[in-house]
Write an enzyme that holds these catalytic residues in place. Structure first.
Site, short mmCIF file in Angstrom:
data_model
loop_
_atom_site.label_atom_id
_atom_site.label_comp_id
_atom_site.label_asym_id
_atom_site.label_seq_id
_atom_site.Cartn_x
_atom_site.Cartn_y
_atom_site.Cartn_z
N SER A 191 0.84 -1.25 0.12
CA SER A 191 -0.09 -0.06 -0.06
C SER A 191 0.76 1.11 0.14
O SER A 191 1.75 1.09 0.46
CB SER A 191 -1.07 -0.19 1.41
OG SER A 191 -1.69 1.19 1.18
N TYR A 231 -3.66 -1.08 9.66
CA TYR A 231 -3.44 -1.19 8.26
C TYR A 231 -2.12 -0.98 7.70
O TYR A 231 -1.48 -1.75 6.89
CB TYR A 231 -4.43 -0.68 7.22
CG TYR A 231 -4.44 -1.07 5.51
CD1 TYR A 231 -4.77 -2.12 5.44
CD2 TYR A 231 -3.84 0.13 5.05
CE1 TYR A 231 -4.88 -2.22 3.94
CE2 TYR A 231 -3.69 -0.08 3.67
CZ TYR A 231 -4.24 -1.42 3.10
OH TYR A 231 -4.37 -1.65 1.66
#
Length: 182
Positions: free
Chosen positions: A70, A83
């Site tokens: 990410s 996350y």
């Protein structure tokens, strides 16, 4: 029978593994609960790790591993620490596995996309998505699944046979969160 064994049985050989999984809970650290922590770690860390472990001996020499990380691992976005941390694990797993798999010429790379028009953002009206993209991306739009797929396809190709151990950010110049989907 595991997923990897089933795939190998169907395909007869395994050349490419793409680890594309992720779940996120948007909460400040002080408000994160243990159940959310366990879920993110199970999905975003444990699943790709175990799949790489299982397929390590199944992948063809000269094969490819592409992990979906990410773009948030290169910045500090409030509310997404869990996350971000899980995807940072994928970044480092990618680098270490590249060293470990190199003797068999298996490349291991990761793609770090920016916010993408999937999940909660997929069903937004076009004008709202365009507004969010203009505010948060240097290229003026939110990413699409095709943006990420093109880079994954390249990394899985013969043209990328000399690229390994890299985390390639594919963020469209994202410089901030795109806001709420609501």
């Amino acid at each position: 029978m595991t997923v990897a064994q089933a795939a190998l049985g169907e395909l007869a050989r395994l050349d490419i593994l793409v680890n594309n999984v992720g779940v996120a809970f948007w909460r400040p650290v002080a408000q994160m609960d243990a159940e959310s922590f366990d879920r993110v770690v199970a999905v975003d860390v444990r699943a790709p790790f175990l799949l790489m472990k299982e397929t390590a001996g199944m992948l063809s020499d000269g094969g490819r591993v592409v992990n979906i990380a990410s773009g948030v691992t290169s910045s500090a976005v409030p509310g997404i620490s869990l996350y971000s941390g899980a995807k940072a694990f994928i970044d480092q797993l990618t680098r270490v596995a590249a060293v470990e798999f190199a003797a068999r010429r298996i490349t291991v790379n990761a793609v770090g996309p920016g916010s993408t028009a999937t999940g909660p953002f997929a069903d937004l009206p076009a004008d709202r998505l365009a507004e969010m993209g203009a505010a948060a991306f240097l290229l003026g739009r939110v990413g699409t699944p095709a943006d990420t797929a093109a880079l994954v396809a390249f990394l899985a190709s013969d043209e990328a046979s000399f690229i390994t151990g890299q985390v390639i950010y594919n963020t469209g110049g994202q410089h901030g969160p795109i806001g709420s989907a609501h």
